[in-house]
Design an enzyme around this catalytic site. Structure first.
Site, PDB file in Angstrom:
ATOM      1  N   CYS A  12       0.857  -1.190   0.000  1.00 39.88           N
ATOM      2  CA  CYS A  12       0.000   0.000   0.000  1.00 39.88           C
ATOM      3  C   CYS A  12       0.889   1.235   0.000  1.00 39.88           C
ATOM      4  O   CYS A  12       2.109   1.139   0.196  1.00 39.88           O
ATOM      5  CB  CYS A  12      -0.896  -0.010   1.229  1.00 39.88           C
ATOM      6  SG  CYS A  12       0.053   0.118   2.737  1.00 39.88           S
ATOM      7  N   HIS A  41       5.638  -6.217   7.758  1.00 40.02           N
ATOM      8  CA  HIS A  41       5.423  -7.575   8.259  1.00 40.02           C
ATOM      9  C   HIS A  41       5.677  -8.575   7.149  1.00 40.02           C
ATOM     10  O   HIS A  41       4.762  -9.240   6.695  1.00 40.02           O
ATOM     11  CB  HIS A  41       3.988  -7.733   8.770  1.00 40.02           C
ATOM     12  CG  HIS A  41       3.696  -6.837   9.926  1.00 40.02           C
ATOM     13  ND1 HIS A  41       4.296  -6.972  11.140  1.00 40.02           N
ATOM     14  CD2 HIS A  41       2.872  -5.789  10.045  1.00 40.02           C
ATOM     15  CE1 HIS A  41       3.857  -6.054  11.963  1.00 40.02           C
ATOM     16  NE2 HIS A  41       2.984  -5.308  11.317  1.00 40.02           N
ATOM     17  N   CYS A  95       2.743   6.524   8.259  1.00 33.86           N
ATOM     18  CA  CYS A  95       1.796   6.716   7.150  1.00 33.86           C
ATOM     19  C   CYS A  95       0.926   7.945   7.443  1.00 33.86           C
ATOM     20  O   CYS A  95       0.418   8.085   8.560  1.00 33.86           O
ATOM     21  CB  CYS A  95       0.924   5.474   7.006  1.00 33.86           C
ATOM     22  SG  CYS A  95      -0.378   5.706   5.795  1.00 33.86           S
ATOM     23  N   GLU A 125       0.440  -0.325  15.554  1.00 29.63           N
ATOM     24  CA  GLU A 125      -0.360   0.870  15.238  1.00 29.63           C
ATOM     25  C   GLU A 125      -1.279   1.219  16.407  1.00 29.63           C
ATOM     26  O   GLU A 125      -1.440   2.388  16.764  1.00 29.63           O
ATOM     27  CB  GLU A 125      -1.192   0.644  13.967  1.00 29.63           C
ATOM     28  CG  GLU A 125      -1.984   1.899  13.569  1.00 29.63           C
ATOM     29  CD  GLU A 125      -2.986   1.635  12.455  1.00 29.63           C
ATOM     30  OE1 GLU A 125      -2.643   0.950  11.478  1.00 29.63           O
ATOM     31  OE2 GLU A 125      -4.123   2.121  12.570  1.00 29.63           O
ATOM     32  N   THR A 161      -6.349   1.189  11.175  1.00 31.99           N
ATOM     33  CA  THR A 161      -6.591   1.373   9.731  1.00 31.99           C
ATOM     34  C   THR A 161      -6.874   0.075   8.976  1.00 31.99           C
ATOM     35  O   THR A 161      -7.503   0.101   7.927  1.00 31.99           O
ATOM     36  CB  THR A 161      -5.380   2.052   9.058  1.00 31.99           C
ATOM     37  OG1 THR A 161      -4.210   1.295   9.381  1.00 31.99           O
ATOM     38  CG2 THR A 161      -5.217   3.481   9.501  1.00 31.99           C
ATOM     39  N   SER A 217       1.383 -10.755   9.741  1.00 33.76           N
ATOM     40  CA  SER A 217       0.709  -9.552   9.225  1.00 33.76           C
ATOM     41  C   SER A 217      -0.806  -9.691   9.416  1.00 33.76           C
ATOM     42  O   SER A 217      -1.452 -10.559   8.827  1.00 33.76           O
ATOM     43  CB  SER A 217       1.038  -9.384   7.735  1.00 33.76           C
ATOM     44  OG  SER A 217       0.044  -8.617   7.099  1.00 33.76           O
ATOM     45  N   ASN A 219      -3.278  -7.752   8.473  1.00 31.91           N
ATOM     46  CA  ASN A 219      -4.141  -7.488   7.310  1.00 31.91           C
ATOM     47  C   ASN A 219      -4.094  -8.644   6.320  1.00 31.91           C
ATOM     48  O   ASN A 219      -5.084  -8.942   5.656  1.00 31.91           O
ATOM     49  CB  ASN A 219      -3.812  -6.123   6.683  1.00 31.91           C
ATOM     50  CG  ASN A 219      -2.575  -6.142   5.828  1.00 31.91           C
ATOM     51  OD1 ASN A 219      -2.626  -6.509   4.661  1.00 31.91           O
ATOM     52  ND2 ASN A 219      -1.441  -5.761   6.396  1.00 31.91           N
ATOM     53  N   SER A 261       2.090  -5.483   3.032  1.00 31.18           N
ATOM     54  CA  SER A 261       3.556  -5.461   3.137  1.00 31.18           C
ATOM     55  C   SER A 261       4.242  -6.342   2.101  1.00 31.18           C
ATOM     56  O   SER A 261       5.433  -6.582   2.196  1.00 31.18           O
ATOM     57  CB  SER A 261       3.985  -5.964   4.519  1.00 31.18           C
ATOM     58  OG  SER A 261       3.592  -5.088   5.518  1.00 31.18           O
TER      59      SER A 261
HETATM   60  S1  SF4 Z   1      -3.096   3.337   6.614  1.00 27.14           S
HETATM   61 FE1  SF4 Z   1      -1.977   1.414   6.767  1.00 27.14          FE
HETATM   62  S2  SF4 Z   1      -2.838   0.179   5.075  1.00 27.14           S
HETATM   63 FE2  SF4 Z   1      -3.422   2.306   4.678  1.00 27.14          FE
HETATM   64  S3  SF4 Z   1      -1.853   3.158   3.347  1.00 27.14           S
HETATM   65 FE3  SF4 Z   1      -1.254   3.609   5.454  1.00 27.14          FE
HETATM   66  S4  SF4 Z   1       0.082   1.924   6.081  1.00 27.14           S
HETATM   67 FE4  SF4 Z   1      -1.049   1.255   4.278  1.00 27.14          FE
END
Ligand code: SF4
Length: 277
Positions: A12, A41, A95, A125, A161, A217, A219, A261
Site C-alpha cells: 500500500c 510484516h 503513514c 499501530e 486502519t 501480518s 491485514n 507489506s
Molecule cells: S493506513 Fe496502513 S494500510 Fe493504509 S496506506 Fe497507510 S500503512 Fe497502508
C-alpha cells in the site's frame, strides 16, 4: 490453470513510502539505518532490506548511534521523545493516514473526550494510537465489547486502519445505540477496504485463493480469513516454496492476492510457480 491476480494485491502507499524513505536514508546517511520494530510484516522483504543496510530493532532495544526511521504504523509520543534523545537522526515515515488518526485522538482527548479504539491488542499501530490519548482510552475488538465500557458522555470511536470493515460497522452501530452523543470516526484505510472487497469478489470467481504475506501480518491474515468465510479453499503463504502444489494442481482456477507489506517481486515469484502447475 487460470490465475486471477487481484488489482489491489501487495504494497500500500504507506508501506511503500516507509520503505522508500528508509532506502533514501541509507543513500543519504550511509549504512546502517535502524527502524524501531520491523518496517513491514514480511520476512522476505525484511531480509532484502537488511542486505541494503536497513536494520530492524526490537521495540524496547537500545538505539545504537545512527539514524532511525519510524515505520508506517507510527509510535507513541513517548517513544518519539526517546528516539529523539537517543538516535543521531529521526526520520518519520509514519503513514499520513495513521498520523491523521493521531491528530484526531489528540484533538478530541484534549477536549475531554474518552477514546475507544477498535483494534488488535498489541498491534504496533494500536499501541501508537493509544499513546495519543491524554485522557481515558479503551481498546475493543468486537461489538459486544461496547457493552463492557463504562457510561460516558463525551466519547469517540476510531478504528485501526486495517480493521475488518464489517466488524467495524457492527461495532459502530452498537456504539451509536449505547453512546447517543458519541462520535464514530471512519478511519479504516481505503487500501484495506479495496483489498478486502476484492478478495470477497475473487472468492466467488475461482476455486481457490492464495494469499501472500507475512504470517505475522494482521491485514494478510484477514484476507485469508475472508476467503475462507466466503467458502473457497484458501492458503496463506509467505513464499512460493509454501504453495501446496498437489492441491492447487486439482483446481482449474485460482485467485492471488497479497497483504499491504508484500512486494511485487514476491507476488511475481508466486505467480510464476502457479503458472507452471
Ligand atoms: S493506513 Fe496502513 S494500510 Fe493504509 S496506506 Fe497507510 S500503512 Fe497502508
Amino acid at each position: 490453470m487460470k490465475i486471477v491476480l487481484a488489482n489491489a494485491a501487495g504494497f500500500c502507499m504507506g508501506v511503500r513510502m516507509a520503505v522508500d524513505i528508509a532506502l533514501k536514508t541509507v543513500a543519504d546517511e550511509g549504512k546502517p539505518v535502524y527502524t524501531c520494530g520491523p518496517l513491514i510484516h514480511n520476512p522476505q522483504e525484511l531480509e532484502r532490506l537488511e542486505r541494503e543496510g536497513v536494520i530492524s530493532l526490537g521495540d524496547s532495544e537500545r538505539i545504537p548511534a545512527g539514524p532511525v526511521v519510524i515505520r508506517a504504523h507510527g509510535v507513541t509520543p513517548e517513544t518519539l521523545e526517546r528516539l529523539e534523545r537517543e538516535a543521531t537522526l529521526v526520520v518519520d515515515a509514519t503513514c499520513p493516514k495513521v498520523s491523521k488518526i493521531h491528530d484526531r485522538i489528540k484533538e478530541f482527548s484534549s477536549a475531554g473526550y474518552a477514546v475507544v479504539i477498535a483494534g488488535d491488542e498489541g498491534h504496533p499501530e494500536v499501541v501508537g494510537l493509544l499513546g495519543y490519548a491524554s485522557g481515558d482510552a479503551y481498546l475493543i475488538n468486537a461489538p459486544e465489547d461496547i457493552d463492557k465500557l463504562p457510561d460516558m458522555e463525551k466519547v469517540i470511536l476510531v478504528a485501526q486502519t486495517t480493521q475488518d470493515e464489517e466488524n467495524y460497522d457492527a461495532i459502530s452501530e452498537r456504539f451509536a445505540e449505547r453512546f447517543l452523543k458519541g462520535e464514530a470516526l471512519s478511519t479504516i484505510c481505503k487500501a484495506t477496504h479495496r483489498r478486502q472487497e476484492e478478495v470477497r469478489r475473487l472468492a466467488g470467481e475461482v476455486e481457490g485463493v492464495v494469499v501472500i504475506g507475512g504470517k505475522n501480518s494482521a491485514n494478510t491474515r484477514r484476507l485469508y480469513e475472508i476467503a475462507v468465510e466466503e467458502g473457497v479453499k484458501a492458503w496463506h503463504v509467505e513464499k512460493p516454496e509454501e504453495l501446496p502444489i498437489k492441491e492447487l494442481g486439482a483446481l482449474s482456477s485460482v485467485g492471488v492476492t497479497a497483504g499491504a507489506s508484500t512486494r511485487l517481486w514476491l507476488i511475481h515469484e508466486v505467480v510464476d510457480v502457479l503458472e507452471k502447475i
